[in-house]
Design a protein around this motif. Structure first.
Motif, PDB file in Angstrom:
ATOM      1  N   SER A  80       0.882  -1.219  -0.037  1.00 27.25           N
ATOM      2  CA  SER A  80       0.084  -0.167   0.038  1.00 27.25           C
ATOM      3  C   SER A  80       0.830   1.283  -0.023  1.00 27.25           C
ATOM      4  CB  SER A  80      -1.085   0.229   1.180  1.00 27.25           C
ATOM      5  OG  SER A  80      -1.725  -1.168   1.195  1.00 27.25           O
ATOM      6  N   PRO A  81       1.186   1.880  -1.073  1.00 31.64           N
ATOM      7  CA  PRO A  81       2.086   2.930  -1.219  1.00 31.64           C
ATOM      8  C   PRO A  81       1.381   4.200  -0.694  1.00 31.64           C
ATOM      9  CG  PRO A  81       1.642   2.170  -3.387  1.00 31.64           C
ATOM     10  CD  PRO A  81       1.153   0.940  -2.479  1.00 31.64           C
ATOM     11  N   LEU A  82       2.051   4.990  -0.026  1.00 30.72           N
ATOM     12  CA  LEU A  82       1.179   6.153   0.645  1.00 30.72           C
ATOM     13  C   LEU A  82       1.207   7.310  -0.625  1.00 30.72           C
ATOM     14  CD1 LEU A  82       2.874   6.267   3.910  1.00 30.72           C
ATOM     15  CD2 LEU A  82       0.804   5.255   3.597  1.00 30.72           C
ATOM     16  N   VAL A  83       0.049   8.158  -0.395  1.00 32.07           N
ATOM     17  CA  VAL A  83       0.136   9.191  -1.319  1.00 32.07           C
ATOM     18  C   VAL A  83      -0.129  10.504  -0.293  1.00 32.07           C
ATOM     19  CG1 VAL A  83      -1.049   7.859  -3.180  1.00 32.07           C
ATOM     20  CG2 VAL A  83      -2.509   8.998  -1.392  1.00 32.07           C
ATOM     21  N   ASP A  84      -0.150  10.290   0.922  1.00 31.40           N
ATOM     22  CA  ASP A  84      -0.230  11.315   1.894  1.00 31.40           C
ATOM     23  C   ASP A  84       1.258  11.553   2.326  1.00 31.40           C
ATOM     24  OD1 ASP A  84      -0.572  12.987   4.015  1.00 31.40           O
ATOM     25  OD2 ASP A  84      -2.285  11.977   4.467  1.00 31.40           O
ATOM     26  N   LEU A  85       1.734  12.892   1.969  1.00 32.96           N
ATOM     27  CA  LEU A  85       3.212  13.150   2.265  1.00 32.96           C
ATOM     28  C   LEU A  85       3.368  13.114   3.773  1.00 32.96           C
ATOM     29  CD1 LEU A  85       5.623  13.768   1.166  1.00 32.96           C
ATOM     30  CD2 LEU A  85       5.593  16.163   0.943  1.00 32.96           C
ATOM     31  N   ASP A  86       2.466  13.427   4.527  1.00 33.83           N
ATOM     32  CA  ASP A  86       2.756  13.522   5.863  1.00 33.83           C
ATOM     33  C   ASP A  86       2.751  12.223   6.813  1.00 33.83           C
ATOM     34  OD1 ASP A  86       2.176  16.527   6.007  1.00 33.83           O
ATOM     35  OD2 ASP A  86      -0.175  16.476   6.209  1.00 33.83           O
ATOM     36  N   VAL A  87       1.974  11.239   6.016  1.00 33.15           N
ATOM     37  CA  VAL A  87       2.088  10.007   6.785  1.00 33.15           C
ATOM     38  C   VAL A  87       3.416   9.357   6.367  1.00 33.15           C
ATOM     39  CG1 VAL A  87       1.150   7.641   6.835  1.00 33.15           C
ATOM     40  CG2 VAL A  87      -0.355   9.451   6.387  1.00 33.15           C
ATOM     41  N   VAL A  88       3.973   9.868   5.321  1.00 38.75           N
ATOM     42  CA  VAL A  88       5.378   9.385   4.961  1.00 38.75           C
ATOM     43  C   VAL A  88       6.360   9.878   5.878  1.00 38.75           C
ATOM     44  CG1 VAL A  88       7.279   9.439   3.081  1.00 38.75           C
ATOM     45  CG2 VAL A  88       4.945   9.198   2.445  1.00 38.75           C
ATOM     46  N   ARG A  89       6.383  11.294   6.109  1.00 38.75           N
ATOM     47  CA  ARG A  89       7.190  11.854   6.992  1.00 38.75           C
ATOM     48  C   ARG A  89       7.040  11.390   8.559  1.00 38.75           C
ATOM     49  NH1 ARG A  89       5.717  17.709   4.408  1.00 38.75           N
ATOM     50  NH2 ARG A  89       7.554  17.596   2.765  1.00 38.75           N
ATOM     51  N   TYR A  90       5.849  11.044   8.978  1.00 40.38           N
ATOM     52  CA  TYR A  90       5.461  10.367  10.011  1.00 40.38           C
ATOM     53  C   TYR A  90       6.440   9.117  10.401  1.00 40.38           C
ATOM     54  CZ  TYR A  90       2.551   8.220  14.009  1.00 40.38           C
ATOM     55  OH  TYR A  90       2.148   7.963  14.981  1.00 40.38           O
ATOM     56  N   ARG A  91       6.411   8.352   9.283  1.00 43.89           N
ATOM     57  CA  ARG A  91       7.111   6.988   9.331  1.00 43.89           C
ATOM     58  C   ARG A  91       8.574   7.221   9.549  1.00 43.89           C
ATOM     59  NH1 ARG A  91       3.581   2.914   5.160  1.00 43.89           N
ATOM     60  NH2 ARG A  91       1.572   3.002   6.310  1.00 43.89           N
ATOM     61  N   GLN A  92       8.950   8.041   8.486  1.00 39.16           N
ATOM     62  CA  GLN A  92      10.397   8.263   8.605  1.00 39.16           C
ATOM     63  C   GLN A  92      10.989   8.900   9.720  1.00 39.16           C
ATOM     64  OE1 GLN A  92      10.934  11.394   5.210  1.00 39.16           O
ATOM     65  NE2 GLN A  92      11.167   9.454   3.580  1.00 39.16           N
ATOM     66  N   ASP A  93      10.435   9.734  10.292  1.00 38.53           N
ATOM     67  CA  ASP A  93      10.746  10.529  11.713  1.00 38.53           C
ATOM     68  C   ASP A  93      10.613   9.170  12.581  1.00 38.53           C
ATOM     69  OD1 ASP A  93      10.836  12.799  10.397  1.00 38.53           O
ATOM     70  OD2 ASP A  93       9.190  13.463  11.304  1.00 38.53           O
ATOM     71  N   ALA A  94       9.873   8.434  12.636  1.00 45.68           N
ATOM     72  CA  ALA A  94       9.810   7.162  13.698  1.00 45.68           C
ATOM     73  C   ALA A  94      10.964   6.498  13.569  1.00 45.68           C
ATOM     74  CB  ALA A  94       8.508   6.654  13.534  1.00 45.68           C
ATOM     75  N   LEU A  95      11.203   6.109  12.201  1.00 48.01           N
ATOM     76  CA  LEU A  95      12.186   5.136  12.063  1.00 48.01           C
ATOM     77  C   LEU A  95      13.731   5.937  12.276  1.00 48.01           C
ATOM     78  CD1 LEU A  95      13.196   2.630  11.128  1.00 48.01           C
ATOM     79  CD2 LEU A  95      12.927   3.167   8.716  1.00 48.01           C
ATOM     80  N   LEU A 386       6.750   4.034   0.902  1.00 48.50           N
ATOM     81  CA  LEU A 386       6.489   3.410   2.413  1.00 48.50           C
ATOM     82  C   LEU A 386       7.025   3.857   3.416  1.00 48.50           C
ATOM     83  CD1 LEU A 386       6.963  -0.208   1.219  1.00 48.50           C
ATOM     84  CD2 LEU A 386       4.742   0.832   0.843  1.00 48.50           C
ATOM     85  N   GLY A 387       7.594   5.038   3.615  1.00 53.47           N
ATOM     86  CA  GLY A 387       8.162   5.596   4.507  1.00 53.47           C
ATOM     87  C   GLY A 387       9.490   5.039   5.048  1.00 53.47           C
ATOM     88  N   LEU A 388       9.971   4.164   4.175  1.00 55.61           N
ATOM     89  CA  LEU A 388      11.278   3.598   4.584  1.00 55.61           C
ATOM     90  C   LEU A 388      12.559   4.102   3.840  1.00 55.61           C
ATOM     91  CD1 LEU A 388       9.878  -0.159   3.940  1.00 55.61           C
ATOM     92  CD2 LEU A 388      10.341   1.216   6.390  1.00 55.61           C
ATOM     93  N   PRO A 389      13.715   3.851   4.460  1.00 54.25           N
ATOM     94  CA  PRO A 389      15.063   4.271   3.757  1.00 54.25           C
ATOM     95  C   PRO A 389      15.119   3.505   2.404  1.00 54.25           C
ATOM     96  CG  PRO A 389      15.390   3.656   5.961  1.00 54.25           C
ATOM     97  CD  PRO A 389      14.188   3.167   5.734  1.00 54.25           C
ATOM     98  N   VAL A 390      15.924   4.113   1.607  1.00 51.58           N
ATOM     99  CA  VAL A 390      15.899   3.488   0.029  1.00 51.58           C
ATOM    100  C   VAL A 390      17.644   3.343  -0.258  1.00 51.58           C
ATOM    101  CG1 VAL A 390      13.824   4.563  -0.671  1.00 51.58           C
ATOM    102  CG2 VAL A 390      16.298   5.948  -0.983  1.00 51.58           C
ATOM    103  N   ALA A 391      17.809   2.454  -1.330  1.00 52.44           N
ATOM    104  CA  ALA A 391      19.096   2.230  -1.619  1.00 52.44           C
ATOM    105  C   ALA A 391      19.820   3.240  -2.500  1.00 52.44           C
ATOM    106  CB  ALA A 391      19.033   0.704  -2.372  1.00 52.44           C
ATOM    107  N   ALA A 392      20.090   4.177  -1.850  1.00 54.31           N
ATOM    108  CA  ALA A 392      20.952   5.226  -2.632  1.00 54.31           C
ATOM    109  C   ALA A 392      21.499   6.200  -1.576  1.00 54.31           C
ATOM    110  CB  ALA A 392      19.959   6.152  -3.428  1.00 54.31           C
ATOM    111  N   ARG A 393      22.631   6.862  -2.139  1.00 50.82           N
ATOM    112  CA  ARG A 393      23.303   7.770  -1.136  1.00 50.82           C
ATOM    113  C   ARG A 393      22.470   9.024  -0.608  1.00 50.82           C
ATOM    114  NH1 ARG A 393      28.415   7.341   0.434  1.00 50.82           N
ATOM    115  NH2 ARG A 393      28.522   5.852  -1.569  1.00 50.82           N
TER     116      ARG A 393
END
Length: 538
Positions: A80-95, A386-393
């Motif tokens: 379920s890819p997110l389309v709400d930028l606020d939810v993406v940032r919510y997950r990134q900050d939590a991680l 998904l709000g996860l880190p990706v494979a890139a610098r």
């Protein structure tokens, strides 16, 4: 620091944002981008386990229901890819908070303690003796309280920044301070202490077992040990049998326990009342937290193999508007996992679509990394959503409304269509659904028709995608498409400067050179016209 909101979930800030989330049909995307192997590698601990061998004892998999529940949660999140930028940032900050070593270790310990709690609850439900089940239930409640206490201590000391973790800390503090939780834990501890004080005697006469009140006799074990201590010569074998609580009570032990309860009705009455009154001792959001934590903890563990191999990872910056795609040292995560396991080097590439650029056309020799680049672009965008880190610098990516893939397929005899028609039908569906905020990945389509027809069809499709304004990556053998319009960017797979038969797997931004290197490959393997004629003549 702002007051944290009420804690709802580790992956969604609120129930409204969770209910607004949709789950599109991504079967083609998962197949083309190798997302299924990535999911299996990251979250494989929760996949169904193989049945044991014929010669292995088939022990009951007691944790299977919990793993199945977590797997369902993980599959829903990953699909379920997110389309709400606020939810993406919510997950990134939590991680980011979870990556602090003390916080990570505390959450791992929290999960281990809740696993113990679930084990105690299973024994409470399956115990053949009611009193034994009630005692296991007390242990489960105490394990839950210990898990909350330990996690709260760590979170209180941690420098938390995310809305999710701040709200969780506040939520746990509220639970620990609540009268219901305090009373539950106090009564559970008091029951353990009271049960430890219960004394009784057993008289065994043949097949008759009588349970008696404690006669307050001295402990003859100590007296006998002291008497014979003078004859002790060094260490001796201990013949005592250890009692394993996990084995449960047999029918004789259960009947003895029932009669002990008759001798001590007050304490065992309290035990029965505790089991009934505290059936819902565990907070529903804490139990949900236990199911959601693997989403982050497993991903951290999975990506650490890339970090140990020296590969970069990053939290991407996402934008809902096109013209902000730029990734440096990006790589295909599924391929990189295989390379790391085989101790082979991983080739990273850069790509970008900036400003008015909308389409990457990737050309170059076969097996030169073109398809891998397209998969990399797709993987980065899906995993970032998904709000996860990706494979890139570093990565600035599009938070697209839909991700579409059109990769070459083997002809399917069941759909009653030829390969070209099937390509066109699939492409038509994409063109109908794509918007200016979509990402479309196309790989070697129309290879089943003539060169002129393939060019004509590709240009028509590119014109429609350009009119829509969608971001596109087009892997093709048609170099003419690399200069389609002013919004098109050309990238080319490169070869070794000294030996054109060696692929570097680096794909760089430059005009298409029209070289296929087929003659160099034929010469290397001895199949040019002159080489074949010479071999035939000899």
């Amino acid at each position: 620091m702002a007051t944290p909101q009420e804690f709802y979930s580790l992956v969604f800030p609120s129930a409204q944002q969770e209910s607004a989330q949709t789950r599109p049909d991504l079967r083609d995307v998962f197949h083309d981008l190798f997302l299924e192997p990535i999911f299996a590698a990251a979250f494989g601990a929760f996949l169904p386990r193989d049945k044991p061998s014929l010669y292995v004892v088939n022990r009951a998999d007691e944790d299977a229901p919990y793993r199945a529940e977590v797997l369902k949660t993980l599959q829903a999140l990953f699909g379920s890819p997110l389309v709400d930028l606020d939810v993406v940032r919510y997950r990134q900050d939590a991680l980011r908070d979870l990556q602090q070593t003390p916080v990570l270790q505390a959450l791992q310990a929290f999960q281990r303690t809740l696993r113990t709690m679930r084990d105690h609850l299973r024994r409470a439900e399956t115990a053949s003796n009611a009193i034994e089940g009630q005692r296991w239930f007390v242990d489960a409640a105490l394990a839950y309280g210990q898990a909350l206490d330990a996690l709260h201590q760590t979170l209180t000391a941690a420098d938390l920044q995310s809305q999710a973790m701040l709200a969780l800390r506040q939520h746990i503090a509220g639970l620990l301070a609540s009268g219901a939780h305090t009373a539950c834990m106090a009564e559970a501890q008091a029951l353990v202490e009271a049960l430890a004080q219960v004394r009784y005697a057993i008289r065994i006469d043949g097949t008759t077992v009588t349970v008696l009140q404690d006669p307050a006799e001295p402990d003859y074990t100590t007296i006998i040990a002291d008497t014979f201590a003078r004859f002790r010569q060094g260490e001796v074998k201990d013949y005592r049998v250890s009692f394993d609580p996990a084995s449960g009570l047999n029918h004789v032990e259960g009947q003895i326990l029932d009669r002990v309860a008759l001798l001590h009705p007050e304490v065992f009455g309290r035990l029965a009342r505790f089991r009934t009154a505290q059936n819902d001792y565990a907070d529903a959001r804490i139990l949900r937290l236990d199911r959601e934590l693997p989403w982050f903890l497993c991903w951290i563990d999975f990506t650490q193999r890339f970090v140990r191999a020296g590969l970069p990872l990053c939290f991407p910056t996402l934008s809902a508007e096109p013209g902000h795609i730029d990734a440096r040292d990006a790589y295909d995560m599924a391929l990189a996992r295989q390379c790391v396991e085989a101790q082979q080097p991983v080739v990273c590439n850069d790509f970008a679509l900036l400003g008015e650029e909308r389409m990457l056309v990737v050309t170059g020799p076969n097996h030169g990394g073109k398809t891998t680049l397209a998969r990399t672009v797709g993987q980065l965008h899906h995993i970032a959503s998904l709000g996860l880190p990706v494979a890139a610098r570093s990565a600035s990516l599009l938070l697209c409304d839909r991700l579409f893939t059109h990769f070459e397929r083997v002809e399917d005899i069941n759909n009653q269509r030829g390969k070209l028609q099937d390509d066109l039908v699939r492409m038509h569906r994409i063109l109908e659904a794509a918007t200016s905020h979509s990402l479309v990945l196309m790989n070697e389509i129309f290879s089943s028709t003539t060169l002129d027809d393939a060019l004509w069809l590709a240009r028509r499709i590119m014109a429609q995608l350009s009119a829509i304004g969608a971001a596109c990556v087009f892997v093709t053998f048609l170099d003419e498409l690399s200069t389609f319009d002013a919004h098109t960017v050309s990238m080319v797979g490169t070869v070794d400067a000294q030996d054109p038969t060696i692929r570097t797997f680096k794909v760089v931004r430059k005009p298409a050179d029209g070289k296929s290197y087929a003659l160099a490959l034929a010469h290397k393997f001895g199949v040019t016209r002159d080489q074949l004629l010479q071999r035939i003549a000899s």
